[in-house]
Structures are given as structure tokens and as C-alpha cells.
Scaffold this active site. Sequence first.
Site, PDB file in Angstrom:
ATOM      1  N   ASP A 253     -49.357  12.598-111.436  1.00 40.21           N
ATOM      2  CA  ASP A 253     -49.130  12.213-110.045  1.00 40.21           C
ATOM      3  C   ASP A 253     -50.462  12.306-109.317  1.00 40.21           C
ATOM      4  OD1 ASP A 253     -48.590  12.487-107.175  1.00 40.21           O
ATOM      5  OD2 ASP A 253     -46.485  12.615-107.740  1.00 40.21           O
ATOM      6  N   ASP A 288     -51.061  17.100-101.162  1.00 37.51           N
ATOM      7  CA  ASP A 288     -50.019  16.216-101.672  1.00 37.51           C
ATOM      8  C   ASP A 288     -49.081  15.775-100.552  1.00 37.51           C
ATOM      9  OD1 ASP A 288     -48.322  14.861-103.450  1.00 37.51           O
ATOM     10  OD2 ASP A 288     -47.051  16.621-103.669  1.00 37.51           O
TER      11      ASP A 288
END
Length: 412
Positions: A253, A288
Amino acid sequence: MSYADARERFAEWGVDTEAAIARLGRIPISLHCWQGDDVVGFERRRGHSGGGIQATGNHPGRARNPGELRADLEFAFAMVPGPHRLNLHAMYPDTDEAPDRDEIEYRHFAPWVDWAREQGAGLDFNPTFFAHEKADDNLTLAHPDPAIRAFWIEHGRRCREIAERMGRELGSAAVNNIWVPDGFKDNPVDRMSARRRLEESLDAMLQARHDPAHMLDAVESKLFGIGVEACTIGSHEFYMGYAIRRGTLLCLDMGHFHPTENVADKLSAVAPFVPGILLHVSRPMRWDSDHVILLNDDVLALAQELVGADLLDRTHVGLDFFDATISRTAAWVIGTRNMQKALLRALLLPWERLRAAEAAFDFTTRLVLTEEVKDLPFGAVWAEFCAREGVPSGPALMSELDAYQARVADRG
């Protein structure tokens, strides 16, 4: 510039635009269901926060039920060229029942399969190890309480069964991606025990064998999140080792690494040792925070590595962002098309000449090539791809996005 002129310009550099368009048309991008409703889900049980999952904003039009979410996805699919997939989380059942996470079954998600079949789309799946009272300690599979671990192990087992059935029904393997938020806010004194518990739980969860033609397991790491700033048990090193040992896909990710890390560089580093790679393409901003992806250097580098390292056939490309400050459907469309544009630009590079120059240590030619091709008319090739796929581009796309948002703006 017309496509015919653009095709000639690329041909001067030894690039076949027709081959690039054909290859791009075979690459599915897995849209993530959670952008459409701000990661709320459709469980009929009372949800909890947790896991560092936050969507900010209150733009009108949030999907409130499976029907609205599917309508939004259908619109997004219609604006995105190429083949489609949907990445579905376990907190998005479509049922009048109220099963707990360790009670979910395929029938609770069967309407999604019927819909995907009608759309000609594939499905991917994710266990949901957050937003639940048994995850409030920010520990699930690594929890010291065996009963808590058993609950989440059973949830994971059932998700694998559901994903396998989805893949079998649709004739396309569902990627079942495992991410857990486990970690500690402050410095722990015993990381090893927590990681051993996580490993043992994963082994128990993955014990049953499933046909890889129908379901592929993936494991996903993270650097840190809210509530687990000091230690994330499922770190990159942990899951890279686990994926190699168990033979699962490794999920990278883009938002789960330090801002100075180059995720594109990791692709060729891990590819020789794992069966395949799952990508969650995101745009972290300082951490994030999962912003809608742009056609920026990070995404361009990722696409170039996928093409240049010949990893397209071994990589499953999915998206992961959620932005409630703008139209949610527009976010899907913008983000997905940017990923496709990055892939197209990578496919339109003169790879043979670039590799030959690098192999000959002719770094001057390599640099000239990489810089000069930036002036080539990529936009004309993209417009041609959209036209062939029957989707709008330019001002026509903006009109479609605005019109749809106006239709859903009155949702409460």
C-alpha cells in the site's frame, strides 16, 4: 493533435500506440467500495471506530445502503475505460440479518455477486478487523486473550470461504486481502510475543486450502496508524517474511510506508520471492491519509516499474483512498483514470532503446530519452482509448460528473 498524428510521433521513437492501447485494455483496476460511503459499512450491528480509519468531510451524496452504493459504482464504471473490479470489505453485507463478524456467510454477500455478474466485473474481498467492539484495544489476531483471537480467526476463515465462492461464481479469482490494525500507542516491552501470536493466528486462519483459480490470499503491512504510533505488529518485514513462507501475495500500500520510501523500487525487490503482488495505490500526505491519487511522480514511477520489470501479469492493482470533502463518485473516477493514465504512459515508453542504453552504460542517452519523451502527445492516445471504450474525456467528463453529483446531492 489527432490520434493519427500522435501515432506517427510515437512511431518515430519506436513505440506502437496500438499495442499500448490493447495492453491497457486488459488491465483491470479494483475500485474500493469504502470510498462511496466514508468507510461506514452496512452492518446492522452497532459499529465502532478504531483501526486508524478516518474519512473527513461531509460532502452531500454519501451512499447509505447497498443499492445506492451500487448505483454510484455503476456510474463510476461507466466513466472509467477498460475492465472493472470491485474491492469489497466484509463490513458491507447486503442482508436483512445482523450476523456478527464470526457468523458471516456467502449468502450475506450474494447480491453483490449477482450485481457483479450483471456488470461483467470481478470481485475482491477483505476481512474487516476494525470498527468492532472486539478491536477496541487495537489488537485482534495478536490479542493476548485467546477468545478474542479465536473470534477474529473465525472471521478470517469465513472471509476466505466467501472470497473463494465469489471467485468461483464469477470465474475470476478474488484477491482476499488481510490487513489488521494491531499495535501499540506507546512503546511495548514485548514485541516478540505479539508477533508470535499474530503469526499463529494467521496460520490457523489460512490452514484450509482453497483453489487459487478462485481465491488468492494477500497480506498487507503498515508503518503506523492512529493509536499504534509506537509499534505496528504487522510491519513490512513481518509480512514480507510471512508471504514468502506461506506463498501468499504481498500487498504494498503506497500509504503504508515512510514518506521517503520509494514503493516503486520495492516491486522488483520482492517480486522474485512471492507468487504475486497486490497494490493499493494511494496518495499519502504526511501519513497514511489516503488522498485521491494524482498523476504525480510516485504513481508514474510505480506504473513504469510495473511495465519495465514485466510485472503486470503478476500484479493485482487496487485503489485505497477515501475523501468525503468532494464528490465520492468523482473521486473514484479521477483516481482510477489517473492510474490508467500512468500505466498508458509507461506502456508508451521506448523500452528497448532505454534498456539498450542502460546495458551499454550509456547513461547520457538514457537521460535524453527519458526527458525528451515527456513531450510526446500522451493525451491524444488517452483520448483515443477513451473514445474506443465509449467513455467521455475532457469537458464532457466534467459535465457527466457534475450531473451525477447533482442527482445524488439530496441524500441525507
